[in-house]
Design an enzyme around this catalytic site. Structure first.
Site, PDB file in Angstrom:
ATOM      1  CG  ASN A  66     -21.728 -13.675  18.523  1.00 57.49           C
ATOM      2  OD1 ASN A  66     -22.052 -12.491  18.488  1.00 57.49           O
ATOM      3  ND2 ASN A  66     -21.456 -14.308  19.650  1.00 57.49           N
ATOM      4  CE  LYS A  68     -19.814  -5.579  11.197  1.00 57.79           C
ATOM      5  NZ  LYS A  68     -18.997  -5.498  12.390  1.00 57.79           N
ATOM      6  CE1 TYR A 114     -18.718  -9.855  17.555  1.00 55.79           C
ATOM      7  CE2 TYR A 114     -19.556  -9.518  19.779  1.00 55.79           C
ATOM      8  CZ  TYR A 114     -19.293  -9.045  18.513  1.00 55.79           C
ATOM      9  OH  TYR A 114     -19.605  -7.738  18.202  1.00 55.79           O
ATOM     10  CE  LYS A 151       2.186  24.704  -8.752  1.00 52.27           C
ATOM     11  NZ  LYS A 151       2.247  24.830  -7.295  1.00 52.27           N
ATOM     12  CD  GLN A 192     -20.511  -2.751  17.111  1.00 51.02           C
ATOM     13  OE1 GLN A 192     -21.381  -3.585  17.358  1.00 51.02           O
ATOM     14  NE2 GLN A 192     -20.502  -1.556  17.667  1.00 51.02           N
ATOM     15  CD  GLU A 246       0.091  16.763  -4.962  1.00 49.10           C
ATOM     16  OE1 GLU A 246       0.631  17.381  -4.034  1.00 49.10           O
ATOM     17  OE2 GLU A 246      -0.548  17.327  -5.859  1.00 49.10           O
ATOM     18  CB  SER A 292      -2.437  27.438  -7.498  1.00 44.24           C
ATOM     19  OG  SER A 292      -2.246  28.519  -6.614  1.00 44.24           O
ATOM     20  CG  ASN A 305      -0.930  22.163  -8.028  1.00 44.10           C
ATOM     21  OD1 ASN A 305       0.191  22.427  -8.463  1.00 44.10           O
ATOM     22  ND2 ASN A 305      -1.649  23.024  -7.326  1.00 44.10           N
ATOM     23  CB  THR A 358      19.319   2.233  -9.388  1.00 40.89           C
ATOM     24  OG1 THR A 358      20.586   2.812  -9.707  1.00 40.89           O
ATOM     25  CG2 THR A 358      19.006   1.134 -10.386  1.00 40.89           C
ATOM     26  CG  HIS A 359      20.670   4.432  -5.694  1.00 43.55           C
ATOM     27  ND1 HIS A 359      20.766   3.961  -4.402  1.00 43.55           N
ATOM     28  CD2 HIS A 359      21.217   3.471  -6.489  1.00 43.55           C
ATOM     29  CE1 HIS A 359      21.374   2.777  -4.419  1.00 43.55           C
ATOM     30  NE2 HIS A 359      21.643   2.457  -5.671  1.00 43.55           N
TER      31      HIS A 359
HETATM   32  N1  ARG Z   1     -22.829  -5.367  15.638  1.00 45.69           N
HETATM   33  C1  ARG Z   1     -22.100  -6.520  16.051  1.00 45.69           C
HETATM   34  C2  ARG Z   1     -20.762  -6.558  15.329  1.00 45.69           C
HETATM   35  O1  ARG Z   1     -20.665  -5.918  14.327  1.00 45.69           O
HETATM   36  C3  ARG Z   1     -22.866  -7.751  15.718  1.00 45.69           C
HETATM   37  C4  ARG Z   1     -22.550  -8.916  16.592  1.00 45.69           C
HETATM   38  C5  ARG Z   1     -22.993  -8.611  17.970  1.00 45.69           C
HETATM   39  N2  ARG Z   1     -22.930  -9.737  18.833  1.00 45.69           N
HETATM   40  C6  ARG Z   1     -22.986  -9.588  20.139  1.00 45.69           C
HETATM   41  N3  ARG Z   1     -22.932 -10.655  20.840  1.00 45.69           N
HETATM   42  N4  ARG Z   1     -23.092  -8.413  20.716  1.00 45.69           N
HETATM   43  O2  ARG Z   1     -19.840  -7.179  15.743  1.00 45.69           O
END
Ligand code: ARG
Length: 465
Positions: free
Chosen positions: A114, A329, A321, A287, A326, A294, A281, A289, A159-160
């Site tokens: 953690n 990420k 925690y 074309k 998790q 975009e 295109s 683009n 504007t607009h």
């Molecule tokens: N892979 C876990 C995460 O990204 C790591 C921490 C896990 N801790 C736990 N008590 N299961 O959050």
């Protein structure tokens, strides 16, 4: 049996983990991007354990060497990641124990995944953030270059999305530079706030071992430690902060993209985007683009989505925690990749933009963009602005009927509507005069835009990521 043996936490379990549960719960495919930070964190932790007399010098020596050897394998792309080992932390610890024996298991003394994962992610985002800061600076420099190169080019200000008043293209570009400069400030504040160490918080309550959190914080380049151990492991504000920065920056890039898409259309014809950043295109041979603009506009949606996703993930979590976290990420890694690529694309694309000054000027001169100036002219002669507004409105109506511009209406015709109008009126209706008249601080007059360019150059020169 195989996976049960691998499970570092498997002691109290008698049955294997269900196969789907194992893949669903694993995060290694995503969090292995933090492998080097995980190793740095482990080395700092082990060094501190040695300094505190919890590991011997020899033990630290083997742990250190083992981790460095693993680092090399990872860098060489030769490390075999195993989903059965769940995440980056357990993959590396398992491999360390395989290489140096049971001693590898001592590394986790006074530590939990953690505090480990919270440390890794802060370190990872700190590095990624500094890189983005550099890329953001490159885009700002490209905007300043463009603004300087096309100083004097007049275009319509809207504007607009209706023609409002003529402005300098450089003024418009410097407005974006100002947005990106705020983004850089936001990023640097985000990184400063994030730069505190959660390491040593343990699972949530701290540890009874005589650790030195300040030492690991110092070794890892943190500004200090996070005071409350429960906050240290449960806080993901730093990821939300980072995603907010990413989202706002993408919104700025998206608005600029929208402008370039419009400006490069046949109807506007203000700019031509470089061939290198546009596509053709498969059916229409003519074309060209603006795909990159975009796509950047489009990808803004998913970056903002990642911010929303994590806000929703966090909103109901009790301390400390929870496995929900998790999920932090994937979104932020994707946001980093997206912002980074978008900024890189922008720095090269801006350098290759061709500006059609004649088209911009023609558009700026049309649609009575100098009407405000005629009203200002009357106001300067003592007419209350509201009345001046009305006079000019009536003149515009006459021009519309006759299909002419204000400046081509003979002075005598104007005088029928207002006797205050004299022959000097032509001076204030000329496009360049209109632009340069707006010389209040931060206005569109050349002298003011030059000030903006100069200040931006000064800012860029001292910025340090
Ligand atoms: N892979 C876990 C995460 O990204 C790591 C921490 C896990 N801790 C736990 N008590 N299961 O959050």
């Amino acid at each position: 049996m195989k996976s049960r043996q691998k499970r570092i936490w498997g002691g109290r379990f008698t049955e294997d983990t269900d196969a789907l549960v194992q893949t669903f719960g694993a995060s290694v495919d995503i969090d292995k991007r933090m492998a080097l930070e995980d190793i740095d964190g482990s080395i700092a932790h082990a060094s501190m354990l040695m300094a505190q007399g919890i590991l011997t010098e020899e033990e630290l020596g083997s742990i250190h060497a083992g981790l460095e050897a693993i680092r090399e394998d990872i860098l060489a792309g030769e490390f075999a990641w195993d989903v059965a080992l769940e995440d980056v932390h357990m993959n590396i610890e398992h491999e360390l124990t395989k290489r140096i024996g049971p001693l590898g298991g001592k590394l986790h003394t006074a530590r939990s995944r953690n505090d480990q994962v919270a440390t890794d992610l802060r370190l990872w985002l700190r590095r990624a953030g500094r890189q983005i800061g550099i890329e953001l600076r490159t885009v700002r420099a490209a905007l300043v270059d463009l603004a300087e190169a096309h100083m004097g080019v007049i275009m319509p200000g809207y504007t607009h999305l209706q023609v409002a008043q003529p402005i300098l293209l450089s003024h418009h570009l410097m407005a974006y530079c100002a947005m990106f400069s705020r983004d850089a400030e936001r990023l640097s504040q985000t990184l400063a706030r994030m730069n505190y160490s959660p390491l040593g918080a343990g699972a949530l309550a701290g540890t009874g071992f005589s650790i030195d959190r300040h030492a690991t914080a110092h070794q890892l380049g943190f500004e200090g430690v996070i005071l409350n151990s429960m906050d240290a492991v449960s806080d993901r504000d730093f990821v939300l902060d980072f995603l907010s920065f990413c989202s706002i920056t993408m919104v700025h890039l998206s608005r600029l993209s929208e402008e370039l898409i419009l400006w490069s259309s046949q109807e506007f014809g203000f700019v031509t985007l470089p061939d290198s950043h546009t596509t053709g295109s498969s059916i229409m041979p003519q074309k060209k683009n603006p795909d990159m603009c975009e796509l950047i506009r489009g990808k803004t949606g998913r970056v903002c989505g990642s911010l929303m996703a994590l806000l929703m993930t966090m909103k109901g979590l009790p301390l400390t925690y929870n496995k929900d976290m998790q999920e932090d990420k994937e979104g932020v890694f994707d946001a980093v990749d997206t912002v980074q690529s978008s900024l890189r694309i922008y720095s090269s694309m801006l350098a290759g933009i061709e500006v059609h000054a004649d088209r911009m000027r023609a558009a700026a001169g049309a649609a009575f963009s100098n009407a405000t100036d005629l009203a200002d002219y009357l106001a300067r002669k003592g007419l209350p602005f509201r009345e001046a507004h009305d006079v000019v409105g009536r003149l515009v109506a006459i021009c519309l009927e006759e299909g002419v511009s204000l400046e081509s209406l003979p002075v005598e015709r104007m005088q029928v509507v207002s006797a205050l109008i004299e022959s000097d009126v032509v001076d204030c209706l000329h496009l360049d005069a209109v632009v340069n008249a707006r010389n209040s601080f931060g206005g569109t007059a050349a002298i003011e835009v030059e000030r903006q360019i100069e200040l931006a150059r000064e800012e860029l020169a001292v910025e340090d990521w």
